[in-house]
Scaffold this motif. Structure first.
Motif, PDB file in Angstrom:
ATOM      1  N   ASP A  79       0.762  -1.423  -0.186  1.00 29.35           N
ATOM      2  CA  ASP A  79       0.302   0.288   0.273  1.00 29.35           C
ATOM      3  C   ASP A  79       1.277   0.964   0.501  1.00 29.35           C
ATOM      4  OD1 ASP A  79       0.805   0.470   2.376  1.00 29.35           O
ATOM      5  OD2 ASP A  79      -1.032  -0.566   3.533  1.00 29.35           O
ATOM      6  N   SER A  80       0.421   2.466   0.464  1.00 27.52           N
ATOM      7  CA  SER A  80       0.972   3.495   0.369  1.00 27.52           C
ATOM      8  C   SER A  80       2.425   3.912   1.529  1.00 27.52           C
ATOM      9  CB  SER A  80       0.490   4.864   0.518  1.00 27.52           C
ATOM     10  OG  SER A  80       0.056   4.812   2.294  1.00 27.52           O
ATOM     11  N   ILE A  81       2.102   2.380   2.691  1.00 33.82           N
ATOM     12  CA  ILE A  81       3.293   3.096   3.698  1.00 33.82           C
ATOM     13  C   ILE A  81       4.584   1.897   3.110  1.00 33.82           C
ATOM     14  CG2 ILE A  81       3.565   2.556   5.821  1.00 33.82           C
ATOM     15  CD1 ILE A  81       1.852   5.086   5.275  1.00 33.82           C
ATOM     16  N   TRP A  82       5.977   2.357   3.246  1.00 29.05           N
ATOM     17  CA  TRP A  82       6.777   1.791   3.226  1.00 29.05           C
ATOM     18  C   TRP A  82       7.013   0.102   4.520  1.00 29.05           C
ATOM     19  CZ3 TRP A  82       9.547   0.227  -1.258  1.00 29.05           C
ATOM     20  CH2 TRP A  82       8.916   1.004  -2.205  1.00 29.05           C
ATOM     21  N   ASN A  83       7.769  -0.459   4.588  1.00 32.05           N
ATOM     22  CA  ASN A  83       7.620  -1.357   5.621  1.00 32.05           C
ATOM     23  C   ASN A  83       8.664  -0.574   6.430  1.00 32.05           C
ATOM     24  OD1 ASN A  83      10.364  -1.769   3.325  1.00 32.05           O
ATOM     25  ND2 ASN A  83      10.318  -3.842   4.425  1.00 32.05           N
ATOM     26  N   TYR A  84      10.111   0.770   6.059  1.00 37.83           N
ATOM     27  CA  TYR A  84      10.939   0.875   6.813  1.00 37.83           C
ATOM     28  C   TYR A  84      10.154   1.865   7.038  1.00 37.83           C
ATOM     29  CZ  TYR A  84      10.984   4.168   3.398  1.00 37.83           C
ATOM     30  OH  TYR A  84      11.120   4.846   1.935  1.00 37.83           O
ATOM     31  N   GLN A  85       9.274   2.204   7.211  1.00 39.98           N
ATOM     32  CA  GLN A  85       8.398   4.076   7.991  1.00 39.98           C
ATOM     33  C   GLN A  85       8.243   4.243   9.437  1.00 39.98           C
ATOM     34  OE1 GLN A  85       7.277   6.707   5.794  1.00 39.98           O
ATOM     35  NE2 GLN A  85       7.287   7.805   7.965  1.00 39.98           N
ATOM     36  N   PHE A  86       8.089   3.156  10.140  1.00 43.44           N
ATOM     37  CA  PHE A  86       7.854   2.440  11.262  1.00 43.44           C
ATOM     38  C   PHE A  86       9.197   3.067  12.200  1.00 43.44           C
ATOM     39  CE2 PHE A  86      10.288  -0.957  10.557  1.00 43.44           C
ATOM     40  CZ  PHE A  86      10.507  -1.308  11.738  1.00 43.44           C
ATOM     41  N   LEU A  87      10.555   3.293  11.484  1.00 46.53           N
ATOM     42  CA  LEU A  87      12.196   3.607  11.517  1.00 46.53           C
ATOM     43  C   LEU A  87      12.260   4.766  11.306  1.00 46.53           C
ATOM     44  CD1 LEU A  87      14.193   0.894  10.261  1.00 46.53           C
ATOM     45  CD2 LEU A  87      13.567   0.600  12.893  1.00 46.53           C
ATOM     46  N   VAL A  88      11.496   5.326  10.014  1.00 43.70           N
ATOM     47  CA  VAL A  88      11.114   7.133  10.060  1.00 43.70           C
ATOM     48  C   VAL A  88      10.350   7.977  11.593  1.00 43.70           C
ATOM     49  CG1 VAL A  88      11.088   8.739   8.432  1.00 43.70           C
ATOM     50  CG2 VAL A  88      11.350   6.705   7.739  1.00 43.70           C
ATOM     51  N   ASP A  89       9.694   6.867  11.428  1.00 42.35           N
ATOM     52  CA  ASP A  89       8.443   7.957  12.464  1.00 42.35           C
ATOM     53  C   ASP A  89       9.072   8.167  13.870  1.00 42.35           C
ATOM     54  OD1 ASP A  89       6.772   7.791  11.140  1.00 42.35           O
ATOM     55  OD2 ASP A  89       5.016   6.169  11.070  1.00 42.35           O
ATOM     56  N   TYR A  90       9.713   7.040  14.238  1.00 40.65           N
ATOM     57  CA  TYR A  90      10.221   6.486  15.551  1.00 40.65           C
ATOM     58  C   TYR A  90      11.971   6.920  15.775  1.00 40.65           C
ATOM     59  CZ  TYR A  90      12.652   4.515  19.214  1.00 40.65           C
ATOM     60  OH  TYR A  90      13.677   4.321  21.147  1.00 40.65           O
ATOM     61  N   PHE A  91      12.076   7.653  14.918  1.00 36.65           N
ATOM     62  CA  PHE A  91      13.473   8.617  14.940  1.00 36.65           C
ATOM     63  C   PHE A  91      13.018   9.830  14.348  1.00 36.65           C
ATOM     64  CE2 PHE A  91      15.614   4.488  14.716  1.00 36.65           C
ATOM     65  CZ  PHE A  91      16.639   4.374  15.637  1.00 36.65           C
ATOM     66  N   SER A  92      12.289  10.282  14.182  1.00 39.10           N
ATOM     67  CA  SER A  92      11.458  11.743  13.693  1.00 39.10           C
ATOM     68  C   SER A  92      11.116  12.479  14.922  1.00 39.10           C
ATOM     69  CB  SER A  92      10.643  11.403  11.996  1.00 39.10           C
ATOM     70  OG  SER A  92      11.215  11.241  11.573  1.00 39.10           O
ATOM     71  N   SER A  93      11.576  13.423  15.229  1.00 41.09           N
ATOM     72  CA  SER A  93      11.034  13.913  16.604  1.00 41.09           C
ATOM     73  C   SER A  93      10.229  14.518  16.359  1.00 41.09           C
ATOM     74  CB  SER A  93      12.600  14.954  17.214  1.00 41.09           C
ATOM     75  OG  SER A  93      13.252  14.918  17.546  1.00 41.09           O
ATOM     76  N   PRO A  94       9.367  14.832  16.298  1.00 41.93           N
ATOM     77  CA  PRO A  94       7.940  16.129  16.544  1.00 41.93           C
ATOM     78  C   PRO A  94       8.272  17.568  15.921  1.00 41.93           C
ATOM     79  CG  PRO A  94       7.344  15.035  18.799  1.00 41.93           C
ATOM     80  CD  PRO A  94       8.638  14.299  17.683  1.00 41.93           C
ATOM     81  N   PRO A  95       7.938  18.312  15.375  1.00 40.23           N
ATOM     82  CA  PRO A  95       8.548  20.222  14.954  1.00 40.23           C
ATOM     83  C   PRO A  95       7.943  20.578  17.333  1.00 40.23           C
ATOM     84  CG  PRO A  95       6.877  19.079  14.056  1.00 40.23           C
ATOM     85  CD  PRO A  95       7.392  18.269  14.046  1.00 40.23           C
TER      86      PRO A  95
END
Length: 311
Positions: A79-95
């Motif tokens: 679907d539109s979500i890649w299997n690595y997206q959970f890593l991006v979300d985890y290491f991305s700090s909210p603005p």
């Protein structure tokens, strides 16, 4: 560290052995990262890094050497979500909600000097768009004066690919067909298309040795014996680029190429050809006594029995 990440991410992250030498060298053996479906996202038999001494106290660090051996990287989505997206979300700090609290301190500036890859398998399986890319690479060696990610400047002495085998497959994906874009393409120097990040890139020599390229349209199950655009297979690809330059949206280089297609088509340049690619496309060299042709795609035309093939 790996246990905590595995717990927080609800998956498996494991490193068999880590070896540090002072504060500038690191070696990791058998690094494994799985995705949410317990499939391999990354496996690396060995990772070696040599960086500037005491780099964590500095604004700039020189990556003197990065080595990666026996690695598999698998990027997948249905679907539109890649299997690595959970890593991006985890290491991305909210603005920060308060602009006054925004951290304006510049991050660590990295400068890469040498990269060495051995036995690499990269797979990008995109079931959403209906396109798979697979690369098997025997070796890659990069020697650079500087590759500055902060300044977006790359000055490469040599870059060589050993036995790269690349496969591109197209099929019907799960994504609904997007509307046809009828807008005219406008060449805007402030919005580059080929080089949107505006890198300044030069390379003295880039070579490909004994590579291959395959393109398959899976919907077409009939493979013709003559040149078939739905089933292309070029083998024995040997290519060299010298004095390559990417500036803004223009590429210039001297090119030597030889390869064979499965149909019997033989492609070979007898001497270096200057290749120029810009916002309008690519054009091949012309004799000095001929007028400048209009910008067009690079076309080396080959006559083949019953078939005219343009490149």
């Amino acid at each position: 560290m790996t246990n905590r990440l595995s717990h927080d991410l609800h998956t498996t992250i494991r490193i068999k052995h880590v070896d540090f030498s002072l504060f500038n060298k690191m070696m990791m053996d058998s690094t494994l990262v799985e995705d949410k479906n317990r499939d391999t996202l990354l496996f690396a038999g060995r990772v070696k890094v040599n960086i500037t001494d005491w780099w964590f106290f500095k604004d700039k660090a020189q990556l003197k050497y990065i080595g990666l051996e026996d690695a598999t990287i698998k990027l997948q989505r249905t679907d539109s979500i890649w299997n690595y997206q959970f890593l991006v979300d985890y290491f991305s700090s909210p603005p920060p909600t308060n602009p006054a609290l925004k951290d304006t301190t510049p991050g660590l500036q990295l400068d890469l000097k040498e990269l060495d890859l051995t036995n690499i398998h990269f797979l990008k399986r995109d079931g959403w768009r209906g396109e798979d890319m697979e690369l098997r690479l025997k070796g890659l060696a990069l020697d650079a004066d500087t590759i500055s990610f902060h300044e977006k400047i790359a000055r490469i002495r040599t870059l060589s690919f050993s036995k790269p085998d690349f496969i591109l497959s197209n099929y019907k994906g799960r994504r609904p067909h997007p509307p046809i874009d009828t807008a005219a393409i406008v060449n805007d120097p402030l919005h580059l298309r080929l080089n949107p990040d505006d890198w300044d890139f030069t390379a003295g020599s880039i070579s490909i040795k004994n590579g291959s390229f395959r393109h398959e349209e899976k919907a077409d199950t009939v493979i013709n014996q003559y040149f078939d655009g739905d089933h292309i297979f070029f083998s024995a690809v040997n290519t060299s680029f010298t004095n390559l330059r990417l500036r803004r949206d223009t590429i210039t280089a001297q090119l030597l190429l030889s390869t064979k297609e499965r149909s019997g088509l033989d492609v070979k340049t007898q001497r270096p050809h200057k290749v120029v690619s810009g916002s309008h496309g690519v054009c091949a060299p012309r004799p000095a006594n001929q007028p400048q042709p209009p910008p067009q795609l690079l076309r080396h035309a080959f006559q083949y029995p019953g078939r005219h093939v343009g490149f």
